[in-house]
Design a protein around this motif. Structure first.
Motif, short mmCIF file in Angstrom:
data_model
loop_
_atom_site.label_atom_id
_atom_site.label_comp_id
_atom_site.label_asym_id
_atom_site.label_seq_id
_atom_site.Cartn_x
_atom_site.Cartn_y
_atom_site.Cartn_z
N GLY A 175 0.82 -1.24 -0.14
CA GLY A 175 -0.03 -0.20 0.01
C GLY A 175 0.92 1.16 0.06
O GLY A 175 0.23 2.40 -0.08
N TRP A 176 2.17 1.12 0.08
CA TRP A 176 2.87 2.31 0.25
C TRP A 176 2.78 3.13 -1.15
O TRP A 176 2.90 4.29 -0.88
N PHE A 177 2.41 2.47 -2.29
CA PHE A 177 2.58 3.35 -3.74
C PHE A 177 1.00 3.58 -3.92
O PHE A 177 0.91 4.16 -5.00
N ALA A 196 -4.03 0.14 -6.69
CA ALA A 196 -3.96 -0.93 -5.43
C ALA A 196 -2.25 -1.25 -5.69
O ALA A 196 -1.74 -1.34 -6.56
N ASP A 197 -1.65 -1.71 -4.42
CA ASP A 197 -0.40 -2.09 -4.44
C ASP A 197 -0.10 -3.01 -3.38
O ASP A 197 -0.53 -2.77 -1.95
N ALA A 198 0.46 -4.08 -3.66
CA ALA A 198 0.60 -5.41 -2.79
C ALA A 198 1.96 -5.76 -3.03
O ALA A 198 2.60 -5.92 -4.09
N ALA A 199 2.61 -5.91 -1.64
CA ALA A 199 4.00 -6.52 -1.68
C ALA A 199 4.16 -7.97 -1.62
O ALA A 199 3.25 -8.38 -0.57
N LEU A 200 4.86 -8.62 -2.25
CA LEU A 200 4.79 -10.04 -2.39
C LEU A 200 6.08 -10.59 -1.69
O LEU A 200 7.25 -9.72 -1.99
N PRO A 201 6.41 -11.78 -1.46
CA PRO A 201 7.78 -12.29 -1.08
C PRO A 201 8.80 -12.33 -2.38
O PRO A 201 8.25 -12.35 -3.71
N ARG A 209 9.45 2.88 -12.73
CA ARG A 209 9.56 3.43 -11.34
C ARG A 209 8.19 3.50 -10.67
O ARG A 209 7.06 4.20 -11.34
N LEU A 210 8.17 3.49 -9.50
CA LEU A 210 6.85 3.73 -8.42
C LEU A 210 7.25 4.71 -7.61
O LEU A 210 8.32 4.85 -6.98
N GLU A 211 6.23 5.84 -7.36
CA GLU A 211 6.23 7.00 -6.51
C GLU A 211 5.25 6.65 -5.54
O GLU A 211 4.20 6.30 -5.89
N ALA A 212 5.66 7.08 -4.44
CA ALA A 212 5.00 7.26 -3.30
C ALA A 212 3.58 7.78 -3.50
O ALA A 212 3.54 8.89 -4.09
N GLY A 213 2.35 7.23 -2.76
CA GLY A 213 1.29 7.88 -2.90
C GLY A 213 0.79 8.59 -1.68
O GLY A 213 0.99 8.21 -0.49
N THR A 245 -1.76 10.96 7.34
CA THR A 245 -0.52 10.51 6.25
C THR A 245 0.36 11.70 6.04
O THR A 245 1.74 11.19 5.88
N CYS A 246 0.01 12.90 6.08
CA CYS A 246 1.00 14.09 5.78
C CYS A 246 1.96 14.02 7.00
O CYS A 246 3.10 14.04 6.67
N ARG A 247 1.40 13.75 8.11
CA ARG A 247 2.30 14.04 9.31
C ARG A 247 2.99 12.62 9.67
O ARG A 247 4.41 12.87 9.83
N THR A 248 2.72 11.53 9.42
CA THR A 248 3.46 10.28 9.59
C THR A 248 4.38 9.67 8.66
O THR A 248 5.29 9.20 8.61
N LYS A 249 3.64 9.83 7.30
CA LYS A 249 4.32 9.06 6.20
C LYS A 249 5.36 10.24 5.46
O LYS A 249 6.35 9.68 4.84
N PHE A 250 5.02 11.28 5.36
CA PHE A 250 5.85 12.01 4.66
C PHE A 250 6.46 13.32 5.48
O PHE A 250 7.67 14.13 5.12
#
Length: 272
Positions: free
Chosen positions: A180-182, A203-208, A231-235, A242-247
């Motif tokens: 979900g990061w992107f 949608a963005d899913a991280a896999l092994p 290239r993936l850029e964060a969303g 989100t603004c406070r904790t992610k960015f």
């Protein structure tokens, strides 16, 4: 005099390519542009209103000319191109009149032809002006109001396409980011036939194994192939948290998170 008048179009794409077209049966040249008669573009009658009303016209063409290819149209490389239209005396090109300037809007394919909406210089006046008072941020991530630097380490990643199916991409070589990061971010194609195209991430899913599955809101006009780099850029979902904790960028947050909700505004007041 009217029997020597022809239309001439100059179309400048955002990548710097400038093409000239004319409905005359011979080539015309002026302003450093050669206007070709054998190109796949023609002009519909121009309808212009007085004052600030929106110009209304179409450019119509066939997909048979090397200057206008189906691949470029599907890739969106003609979207937003600058357009100028002259009425010109083909016996003396110095005798001409600029009758339209604007840009291409939506380009629609229909069989072996296409239609492109023309938007005049007054089109930006239709956009909303001023600020909207809303709990979520009104800025776009990385723009002049947000001021966040997307080149900062950890907020973008490059990988390789393993497969693509109608906007769903399997990627490899991307590790170190939570699922979900992107989401709400952007995918940009760096190599291959779709180089330069971009899409918004739904949608963005991280896999092994440093693998990732990404779904776009709309499939790209040209499908990326296996082996292409992206290239993936964060969303950003435009929430204050989100603004406070992610960015870590809350000082530039452009929303109003403490506004009372709409149900509070319409709720009956209790007399005390």
């Amino acid at each position: 005099m009217t029997e020597t008048i022809a239309r001439a179009w100059a179309v400048a794409r955002r990548d710097g390519l400038v093409l000239g077209f004319t409905d005359h049966d011979l080539a015309l040249s002026f302003d450093g542009v050669t206007f070709r008669p054998d190109s796949g573009l023609s002009a519909r009658a121009l309808v212009q209103g007085l004052g600030l009303s929106v110009d209304n016209s179409e450019a119509v063409g066939a997909l048979s000319d090397s200057a206008i290819t189906e691949r470029d149209l599907m890739a969106g490389r003609w979207d937003g191109a600058d357009v100028r239209l002259w009425e010109v005396d083909w016996t003396d090109s110095a005798n001409r009149r600029l009758v339209f300037r604007g840009h291409l809007g939506e380009v629609v394919r229909s069989g072996a032809a296409f239609r492109a909406e023309l938007r005049g210089l007054s089109e930006p006046l239709n956009r909303a002006q001023g600020r909207v008072y809303h709990p979520r941020c009104s800025a776009m991530l990385g723009d002049g109001q947000c001021r966040f630097d997307l080149a900062r380490a950890g907020y973008s990643a490059e990988g390789v396409v393993e497969a693509e199916d109608e906007g769903r991409l399997a990627l490899s070589g991307i590790a170190g980011h939570d699922g979900g990061w992107f989401e709400h971010g952007r995918l940009v194609v760096l190599t291959g036939a779709a180089e330069g195209l971009s899409g918004l991430v739904k949608a963005d899913a991280a896999l092994p194994g440093a693998r990732r599955e990404v779904e776009l809101w709309t499939a790209l006009g040209i499908r990326p192939a296996a082996g292409d780099r992206v290239r993936l850029e964060a969303g950003c979902d435009k929430r204050a948290e989100t603004c406070r904790t992610k960015f870590l960028n809350f000082q530039n947050f452009r929303g109003f998170p403490h506004l009372p909700p709409e149900d509070w505004l319409i709720a009956p007041k209790v007399n005390r």
